[in-house]
Design a protein around this motif. Structure first.
Motif, mmCIF file in Angstrom:
data_model
loop_
_atom_site.group_PDB
_atom_site.id
_atom_site.type_symbol
_atom_site.label_atom_id
_atom_site.label_comp_id
_atom_site.label_asym_id
_atom_site.label_seq_id
_atom_site.Cartn_x
_atom_site.Cartn_y
_atom_site.Cartn_z
ATOM 1 N N ASP A 7 0.813 -1.215 0.000
ATOM 2 C CA ASP A 7 0.000 0.000 0.000
ATOM 3 C C ASP A 7 0.841 1.256 0.000
ATOM 4 O OD1 ASP A 7 -2.128 -1.645 0.053
ATOM 5 O OD2 ASP A 7 -2.875 -1.048 2.027
ATOM 6 N N VAL A 10 1.836 2.061 -3.454
ATOM 7 C CA VAL A 10 0.685 2.586 -4.202
ATOM 8 C C VAL A 10 0.430 4.047 -3.831
ATOM 9 C CG1 VAL A 10 -1.803 2.377 -4.577
ATOM 10 C CG2 VAL A 10 -0.391 0.316 -4.427
ATOM 11 N N SER A 11 0.532 4.321 -2.529
ATOM 12 C CA SER A 11 0.213 5.674 -2.066
ATOM 13 C C SER A 11 1.213 6.696 -2.595
ATOM 14 C CB SER A 11 0.162 5.724 -0.539
ATOM 15 O OG SER A 11 1.479 5.649 -0.019
ATOM 16 N N LEU A 77 -2.697 3.011 -12.152
ATOM 17 C CA LEU A 77 -3.548 3.646 -11.147
ATOM 18 C C LEU A 77 -5.023 3.681 -11.569
ATOM 19 C CD1 LEU A 77 -1.326 6.604 -9.888
ATOM 20 C CD2 LEU A 77 -2.212 4.730 -8.507
ATOM 21 N N GLN A 189 -10.167 6.825 2.352
ATOM 22 C CA GLN A 189 -9.076 7.791 2.480
ATOM 23 C C GLN A 189 -9.627 9.010 3.204
ATOM 24 O OE1 GLN A 189 -5.817 8.465 1.220
ATOM 25 N NE2 GLN A 189 -5.423 6.421 0.419
ATOM 26 N N GLN B 198 -6.645 9.252 -6.349
ATOM 27 C CA GLN B 198 -5.825 8.487 -7.280
ATOM 28 C C GLN B 198 -5.262 7.221 -6.672
ATOM 29 O OE1 GLN B 198 -3.068 11.476 -8.672
ATOM 30 N NE2 GLN B 198 -4.296 11.877 -10.491
ATOM 31 N N SER B 199 -5.026 7.204 -5.352
ATOM 32 C CA SER B 199 -4.525 5.926 -4.839
ATOM 33 C C SER B 199 -5.662 4.955 -4.558
ATOM 34 C CB SER B 199 -3.587 6.103 -3.646
ATOM 35 O OG SER B 199 -4.099 6.987 -2.734
#
Lengths: 207, 207
Positions: A7, A10-11, A77, A189, B198-199
């Motif tokens: 993760d 990805v972040s 993405l 998020q 986006q993530s």
């Protein structure tokens, strides 16, 4: 078969994308891991490690092809398509979110907005008609909403998030300053200005 | 003498702090790097590497002392004092920021707000009187403002950020969706919902 991508990697990808867009705009075709690292304030080794999850981008001595890396990361993405978003809560913050000019150029489109306040239901803002919160579950399905934005008061945020998850929403952007919980399989998020402030104070104490 | 701490490590500390606060609230006194890693979605090795910048916190076999690590990270981040903030731009977003309940409990206090709109200047919101943007430079000095929050339209944001930097502000939180520049020695953090979105799309494409 893809490797499992952490993760934390990805972040970081959206930041890579941002720097690559700038490089493209500056007409830079190739960049080394050192060059990327200097712009992203990361070590070249970390850059290489992050990007190796996604295949071979770099070429010894020449660096990364900026255009190709940009396109591939965009695809990785999922940013090569348009995403539909629903907003829950059309108070001051919600209105500011509806006015936000940064979503559309990046492929995020607000297609629905929900509110409890009877005075707001039925009003049209920026092409979106505010709907009654009571029809949320039905409406997000009909409109194929991918992502929900939560801009309700803290006291209501967890309830709203639970309802969104029950309605099949798999990604939620939460503006309420609470530590919200989501069921397995739902991504959450938070937009938390305090986190951003907290990493600046580190430097302020060292001025 | 302190070692130079990479920005990427600093940027992770607020997340550590958040998890430690939760652990404290749950009555957990000790946690292993594996336990911390599982909550932070990071590898135990990365956790150990991050925290070793700040001295010896862990103890073999027993893990980290939650309370001590929390206090020390708080001090390292400069969060053992109160920080004064000024808001620039009191439109919809600015008003939402003034209403935000998350700042005070974390030690961030809004002490000033600036606007160009004559209809707003002089009004008092949440104990803060909105001042004329024209007196910004003088007022942030008088009020010992540490951090400025920029909530003006994109077209004005870079100008406002330049003015803030000239007025001696060393930390700026920018809500405008622009890639702003600051002089050396000034910290800038953007609040960008698009990066958060986006993530999440990465995972949505893999559902």
């Amino acid at each position: 078969m893809r490797r499992q991508i952490p993760d934390v990697v990805v972040s970081r990808l959206p930041m890579y994308l941002r720097v690559l867009a700038l490089l493209k705009a500056e007409g830079i075709d190739f960049i080394s891991s050192r060059g990327l690292g200097s712009r992203l304030k990361m070590t070249p080794a970390q850059i290489r490690k992050d990007l190796c999850y996604f295949g071979k981008f770099g070429r010894q001595g020449r660096g990364y092809n900026v255009g190709r890396l940009f396109s591939e990361l965009k695809q990785i993405l999922g940013l090569d398509k348009q995403w539909s978003m629903a907003l829950v809560g059309v108070g001051r913050l919600g209105r500011a979110i509806m006015d936000y000019k940064g979503f559309i150029p990046e492929g995020f489109k607000l297609v629905a907005a929900f509110e409890k306040d009877r005075n707001l239901i039925g009003k049209k803002i920026g092409g979106v008609v505010i709907e009654d919160f009571a029809v949320l579950g039905k409406s997000v399905k009909e409109k194929n909403v991918d992502i929900a934005i939560v801009a309700v008061p803290s006291s209501e945020a967890q309830n709203v998030i639970d309802m969104l998850a029950q309605s099949g929403i798999k990604a939620i952007l939460n503006y309420a300053p609470i530590c919200a919980r989501v069921p397995r399989g739902v991504r959450l998020q938070g937009i938390d200005p305090v986190v951003a402030l907290q990493s600046m104070t580190f430097y302020l104490t060292r001025v």
